[in-house]
Motif scaffolding. Sequence first.
Motif, PDB file in Angstrom:
ATOM      1  N   ARG A 162       0.839  -1.206   0.000  1.00 26.40           N
ATOM      2  CA  ARG A 162       0.000   0.000   0.000  1.00 26.40           C
ATOM      3  C   ARG A 162       0.870   1.251   0.000  1.00 26.40           C
ATOM      4  O   ARG A 162       0.569   2.238  -0.675  1.00 26.40           O
ATOM      5  CB  ARG A 162      -0.919  -0.020   1.213  1.00 26.40           C
ATOM      6  CG  ARG A 162      -2.026   1.002   1.116  1.00 26.40           C
ATOM      7  CD  ARG A 162      -3.081   0.722   2.155  1.00 26.40           C
ATOM      8  NE  ARG A 162      -2.969   1.693   3.228  1.00 26.40           N
ATOM      9  CZ  ARG A 162      -3.364   1.500   4.457  1.00 26.40           C
ATOM     10  NH1 ARG A 162      -3.885   0.344   4.818  1.00 26.40           N
ATOM     11  NH2 ARG A 162      -3.252   2.453   5.357  1.00 26.40           N
ATOM     12  N   ALA A 163       1.973   1.213   0.738  1.00 32.04           N
ATOM     13  CA  ALA A 163       2.865   2.379   0.823  1.00 32.04           C
ATOM     14  C   ALA A 163       3.679   2.549  -0.453  1.00 32.04           C
ATOM     15  O   ALA A 163       3.944   3.680  -0.879  1.00 32.04           O
ATOM     16  CB  ALA A 163       3.796   2.240   2.021  1.00 32.04           C
ATOM     17  N   TYR A 164       4.079   1.434  -1.049  1.00 30.12           N
ATOM     18  CA  TYR A 164       4.956   1.460  -2.227  1.00 30.12           C
ATOM     19  C   TYR A 164       4.373   0.574  -3.334  1.00 30.12           C
ATOM     20  O   TYR A 164       4.932  -0.473  -3.659  1.00 30.12           O
ATOM     21  CB  TYR A 164       6.366   0.987  -1.852  1.00 30.12           C
ATOM     22  CG  TYR A 164       6.980   1.784  -0.733  1.00 30.12           C
ATOM     23  CD1 TYR A 164       7.367   3.110  -0.937  1.00 30.12           C
ATOM     24  CD2 TYR A 164       7.168   1.238   0.528  1.00 30.12           C
ATOM     25  CE1 TYR A 164       7.919   3.862   0.085  1.00 30.12           C
ATOM     26  CE2 TYR A 164       7.728   1.984   1.558  1.00 30.12           C
ATOM     27  CZ  TYR A 164       8.099   3.288   1.332  1.00 30.12           C
ATOM     28  OH  TYR A 164       8.656   4.026   2.343  1.00 30.12           O
ATOM     29  N   PRO A 165       3.249   1.002  -3.915  1.00 29.49           N
ATOM     30  CA  PRO A 165       2.555   0.138  -4.885  1.00 29.49           C
ATOM     31  C   PRO A 165       3.340  -0.127  -6.173  1.00 29.49           C
ATOM     32  O   PRO A 165       3.086  -1.129  -6.844  1.00 29.49           O
ATOM     33  CB  PRO A 165       1.266   0.906  -5.183  1.00 29.49           C
ATOM     34  CG  PRO A 165       1.563   2.330  -4.835  1.00 29.49           C
ATOM     35  CD  PRO A 165       2.566   2.278  -3.715  1.00 29.49           C
ATOM     36  N   HIS A 166       4.278   0.712  -6.497  1.00 30.72           N
ATOM     37  CA  HIS A 166       5.006   0.550  -7.764  1.00 30.72           C
ATOM     38  C   HIS A 166       6.358  -0.128  -7.596  1.00 30.72           C
ATOM     39  O   HIS A 166       7.077  -0.319  -8.569  1.00 30.72           O
ATOM     40  CB  HIS A 166       5.166   1.900  -8.461  1.00 30.72           C
ATOM     41  CG  HIS A 166       3.843   2.570  -8.701  1.00 30.72           C
ATOM     42  ND1 HIS A 166       2.900   2.063  -9.572  1.00 30.72           N
ATOM     43  CD2 HIS A 166       3.287   3.677  -8.154  1.00 30.72           C
ATOM     44  CE1 HIS A 166       1.824   2.830  -9.568  1.00 30.72           C
ATOM     45  NE2 HIS A 166       2.031   3.821  -8.712  1.00 30.72           N
ATOM     46  N   GLN A 167       6.692  -0.481  -6.369  1.00 31.26           N
ATOM     47  CA  GLN A 167       7.973  -1.156  -6.137  1.00 31.26           C
ATOM     48  C   GLN A 167       7.798  -2.659  -6.274  1.00 31.26           C
ATOM     49  O   GLN A 167       6.732  -3.196  -5.984  1.00 31.26           O
ATOM     50  CB  GLN A 167       8.507  -0.845  -4.740  1.00 31.26           C
ATOM     51  CG  GLN A 167       9.084   0.531  -4.623  1.00 31.26           C
ATOM     52  CD  GLN A 167       9.820   0.716  -3.287  1.00 31.26           C
ATOM     53  OE1 GLN A 167       9.968  -0.209  -2.513  1.00 31.26           O
ATOM     54  NE2 GLN A 167      10.260   1.927  -3.050  1.00 31.26           N
ATOM     55  N   PRO A 168       8.864  -3.330  -6.696  1.00 34.87           N
ATOM     56  CA  PRO A 168       8.799  -4.796  -6.749  1.00 34.87           C
ATOM     57  C   PRO A 168       8.708  -5.362  -5.329  1.00 34.87           C
ATOM     58  O   PRO A 168       8.956  -4.668  -4.340  1.00 34.87           O
ATOM     59  CB  PRO A 168      10.118  -5.198  -7.415  1.00 34.87           C
ATOM     60  CG  PRO A 168      11.020  -4.030  -7.253  1.00 34.87           C
ATOM     61  CD  PRO A 168      10.152  -2.814  -7.138  1.00 34.87           C
TER      62      PRO A 168
END
Length: 99
Positions: free
Chosen positions: A42-48
């Motif tokens: 949720r905090a870093y939706p675009h990170q692997p």
Amino acid sequence: MEFENRDEYIIKKYQQDEDTMIRLFVHWCLNHNLDPVALYTRAYPHQPTNEALLNVVEETKTDPAEIEVGTATMLEVLQIFGNDDLAFVVAEEAEKSKD
């Protein structure tokens, strides 16, 4: 040669500290009946996928040591490591649990 050893030491120390931060985050989530992977996503939706996080989550399944982590401590640790987005999500969840 001494400089390389110092660099290696600094890198190793940072990695150990980062591992500690991840462990604290996982335990904070478990203490609040939250899914650490879901909060991280949720905090870093675009990170692997964070492999270190997954490893700690798996470790806690086999060795669920009870560690109480306060929300204020968790927020400080996350901010020290520049995880402001994750700190924001943690703060949101902490606020929800007060209700």
